[in-house]
Write an enzyme that holds these catalytic residues in place. Structure first.
Site, PDB file in Angstrom:
ATOM      1  N   ASP A 229       0.825  -1.213   0.000  1.00 10.96           N
ATOM      2  CA  ASP A 229       0.000   0.000   0.000  1.00 10.96           C
ATOM      3  C   ASP A 229       0.861   1.265   0.000  1.00 10.96           C
ATOM      4  OD1 ASP A 229      -1.306  -2.287   1.074  1.00 10.96           O
ATOM      5  OD2 ASP A 229      -2.843  -1.034   1.983  1.00 10.96           O
ATOM      6  N   HIS A 231      -1.101   4.454  -0.494  1.00 12.22           N
ATOM      7  CA  HIS A 231      -2.132   5.333   0.080  1.00 12.22           C
ATOM      8  C   HIS A 231      -1.844   6.824  -0.072  1.00 12.22           C
ATOM      9  CE1 HIS A 231      -5.266   2.824   1.638  1.00 12.22           C
ATOM     10  NE2 HIS A 231      -4.425   2.019   2.262  1.00 12.22           N
ATOM     11  N   ASP A 258      -4.184  -0.448  -3.230  1.00 10.15           N
ATOM     12  CA  ASP A 258      -4.308   0.698  -2.315  1.00 10.15           C
ATOM     13  C   ASP A 258      -3.288   1.791  -2.643  1.00 10.15           C
ATOM     14  OD1 ASP A 258      -6.367  -0.714  -1.207  1.00 10.15           O
ATOM     15  OD2 ASP A 258      -5.659  -0.575   0.857  1.00 10.15           O
ATOM     16  N   ASP A 261      -6.367   7.143  -1.586  1.00  6.40           N
ATOM     17  CA  ASP A 261      -7.143   7.340  -0.346  1.00  6.40           C
ATOM     18  C   ASP A 261      -6.231   7.589   0.855  1.00  6.40           C
ATOM     19  OD1 ASP A 261      -9.721   7.267  -1.330  1.00  6.40           O
ATOM     20  OD2 ASP A 261     -10.006   5.135  -0.967  1.00  6.40           O
ATOM     21  N   ARG A 262      -6.797   8.301   1.828  1.00  7.91           N
ATOM     22  CA  ARG A 262      -6.134   8.687   3.077  1.00  7.91           C
ATOM     23  C   ARG A 262      -5.046   9.726   2.847  1.00  7.91           C
ATOM     24  NH1 ARG A 262      -8.042   6.073   7.454  1.00  7.91           N
ATOM     25  NH2 ARG A 262      -9.114   4.115   7.114  1.00  7.91           N
ATOM     26  N   ASN A 290      -8.527  -3.003  -2.056  1.00  2.00           N
ATOM     27  CA  ASN A 290      -9.903  -2.706  -1.654  1.00  2.00           C
ATOM     28  C   ASN A 290     -10.229  -1.216  -1.760  1.00  2.00           C
ATOM     29  OD1 ASN A 290      -8.064  -2.626   0.702  1.00  2.00           O
ATOM     30  ND2 ASN A 290      -9.871  -1.978   1.826  1.00  2.00           N
ATOM     31  N   HIS A 291      -9.185  -0.360  -1.807  1.00  8.04           N
ATOM     32  CA  HIS A 291      -9.446   1.082  -1.940  1.00  8.04           C
ATOM     33  C   HIS A 291      -9.550   1.540  -3.388  1.00  8.04           C
ATOM     34  CE1 HIS A 291      -9.579   2.970   2.062  1.00  8.04           C
ATOM     35  NE2 HIS A 291      -9.032   1.818   2.420  1.00  8.04           N
ATOM     36  N   HIS A 339      -3.670  -8.517  -2.988  1.00  2.00           N
ATOM     37  CA  HIS A 339      -3.744  -7.418  -2.024  1.00  2.00           C
ATOM     38  C   HIS A 339      -4.165  -7.889  -0.629  1.00  2.00           C
ATOM     39  CE1 HIS A 339      -4.171  -3.440  -0.366  1.00  2.00           C
ATOM     40  NE2 HIS A 339      -5.363  -3.780   0.075  1.00  2.00           N
ATOM     41  N   ARG A 387     -12.259  -6.787  10.070  1.00  2.00           N
ATOM     42  CA  ARG A 387     -12.683  -5.601   9.317  1.00  2.00           C
ATOM     43  C   ARG A 387     -14.189  -5.569   9.078  1.00  2.00           C
ATOM     44  NH1 ARG A 387      -8.057  -3.569   6.494  1.00  2.00           N
ATOM     45  NH2 ARG A 387      -6.327  -5.023   6.644  1.00  2.00           N
ATOM     46  N   HIS A 414      -2.206  -4.699   2.510  1.00  2.00           N
ATOM     47  CA  HIS A 414      -3.506  -4.511   3.167  1.00  2.00           C
ATOM     48  C   HIS A 414      -3.453  -4.150   4.648  1.00  2.00           C
ATOM     49  CE1 HIS A 414      -7.839  -4.834   3.185  1.00  2.00           C
ATOM     50  NE2 HIS A 414      -7.924  -6.044   3.698  1.00  2.00           N
TER      51      HIS A 414
END
Length: 485
Positions: A229, A231, A258, A261-262, A290-291, A339, A387, A414
């Site tokens: 990730d 991010h 990923d 995001d964030r 997943n993002h 992922h 999660r 992840h």
């Protein structure tokens, strides 16, 4: 039977553990805090505060399923404890379950009618639910949706004479262009919409032709790098290239989902990875995380960032292109890279993954969902996901999957890890995470894995975070979610 004295000493010991847990939480040591709250709960499970505090720590680690479980325990223990509903509402919110969150914030308001903070959050939640209902009402059925990519002609977009940024000559994305673009991004300059469209549309064409599981061949004596990730941490991405070299035919990379995001430089990250893919397809492999999905991007910042820096058309275009990303890769028929993780059923073959119809938003169950969301657990067998999506799978599940498919190793991402990586399941599973000091607060290292053929022995390189301009993580996130960050 315990005496009054021993009961009071148990209660005071539990309080000591809670205090230690609170200190660990303040120091951003959330896993340690969870362990300490758990010990307090073992001594006294009738204290709603312990459950709610542990729920908050789970939320910080993005373990929203566990957070909802603990917050529910808190309100069962004390139905008038407002923080229990508050924590559960926040966890539902982080999962995009606005309607469930609304019920909990309504309950907080009932218990604390004069709390201005509760009133503010309830109002924001009501707005989010109203917006969701409106979007559902006007949504075009998937079968009737027309591709936004097909309606874009980037060649007709004028480039103003005063534009001095990176430019693509003709149809070819060159290394010279990519280097200039990286330099511009580093100085917080924007790429012209014409070239952004060109990169994203060319990437879409490349990705659409790929199977859902991509086989990678690394010749003997050559290296291959896997990153986890990122991010939206663009300056840490630049640092990866500084440490490990730019992507090229001789220095290929796989970024394992990923990307966005964030972090608040997600657009710069995705355009960089896509530009390298266009420049040399065999230098850059990309897997879906997943993002890379509409629902996550709506909440965690990418959608807001794209709208702010480019336009609404790009929001739709990225959502379309993310549906083209492959779901898994196999390196030299030995290393399986995905992922999230493995599956709720035994006997899944690589051919089953290759056959997944991936050109859609991720479903809430099934192989595609599990590939993107699952996590390893230390215990044998399978368990519920911390999660709230996917599942947890044990070392026996990993071993069996690898044996069934004649593979040596599972690499996944992840999850944030203190050292940037973690080796589990008797050395058969490695988690790699490449966003150091995640969200500017976790204090973790980042890592990448270099494999050299033919042995493909994992050589793990760790690195620390570098400084970035003063734009906070989640700067473009859903307004409601930012209130909890």
């Amino acid at each position: 039977m315990p005496t009054m004295e021993s009961e009071s000493s148990i209660v005071s010991r539990a309080e000591e553990l809670k205090s230690s847990a609170n200190e660990a939480f303040k120091a951003h040591k959330y896993s340690q805090a969870i362990d300490l709250y758990s010990q307090a709960i073992e001594l006294n499970d009738q204290n709603a505060v312990y459950w709610a505090n542990r729920a908050f720590a789970h939320t910080k680690l993005e373990e929203y399923g566990s957070a909802i479980h603990d917050a529910t325990k808190a309100v069962e223990t004390d139905p008038k404890y407002s923080k229990g509903y508050y924590r559960r509402g926040a966890a539902y919110l982080a999962m995009g379950k606005f309607k469930e969150a609304l019920k909990d914030f309504q309950q907080v308001k009932r218990i604390c009618p004069n709390d201005p903070d509760a009133a503010k959050k309830l109002k924001e939640c009501e707005k989010a639910v109203m917006k969701l209902k409106f979007e559902e009402a006007i949504a075009v059925p998937v079968a009737q949706r027309r591709s936004v990519a097909d309606s874009i002609d980037y060649r007709s977009i004028e480039v103003e004479p005063q534009y001095s940024g990176a430019s693509i000559e003709g149809d070819t994305v060159t290394l010279e262009f990519v280097k200039k673009m990286l330099e511009d991004f580093k100085n917080q300059k924007c790429l012209h919409k014409r070239y952004a469209f060109q990169i994203v549309l060319q990437t879409r064409e490349l990705l659409r032709t790929l199977p859902s599981l991509v086989d990678i061949n690394v010749p003997d004596g050559k290296n291959f790098t896997v990153c986890g990730d990122v991010h939206g941490q663009f300056y840490d991405l630049l640092n990866i290239f500084e440490l490990n070299g730019l992507p090229s035919e001789d220095n290929p990379y796989l970024f394992n989902g990923d990307f966005v995001d964030r972090g608040s430089f997600s657009l710069e990250v995705i355009l960089t990875l896509f530009a390298f893919k266009c420049m040399c397809p065999s230098a850059m492999y990309l897997a879906r995380g997943n993002h890379e999905s509409r629902s996550m991007n709506k909440i965690y910042g990418f959608e807001g960032e794209v709208r702010s820096k480019l336009s609404e058309t790009f929001v739709e275009l990225f959502a379309e292109v993310f549906c083209c990303l492959p779901l898994a890769h196999v390196i030299n028929q030995k290393v399986f890279v995905v992922h999230g993780g493995l599956f709720s059923v035994d006997g899944v073959k690589l051919s089953d993954i290759r056959a997944i119809e991936r050109f859609c938003e991720p479903p809430e169950e099934g192989l595609m969902c599990e590939v993107l969301w699952s996590d390893p657990q230390p215990n044998l067998g399978r368990g519920p996901s911390k999660r709230g999506v996917g599942l947890s799978f044990g070392p026996d599940i990993t071993k069996r999957f690898l044996q069934d498919n004649n593979l040596d190793l599972l690499v996944r991402s992840h999850e944030v890890k203190d050292e940037g990586y973690e080796i589990d399941h008797d050395g058969k599973l490695i988690t790699v995470f490449s966003a150091p000091n995640y969200c500017d607060q976790m204090g973790n290292k980042g890592a990448l894995i270099r494999f050299e053929a033919p042995e493909l022995k994992p050589n793990i390189v760790t690195f620390s975070a570098v400084s970035h301009p003063d734009v906070k993580p989640m700067a473009y996130a859903n307004n409601f979610l930012r209130m909890f960050s």
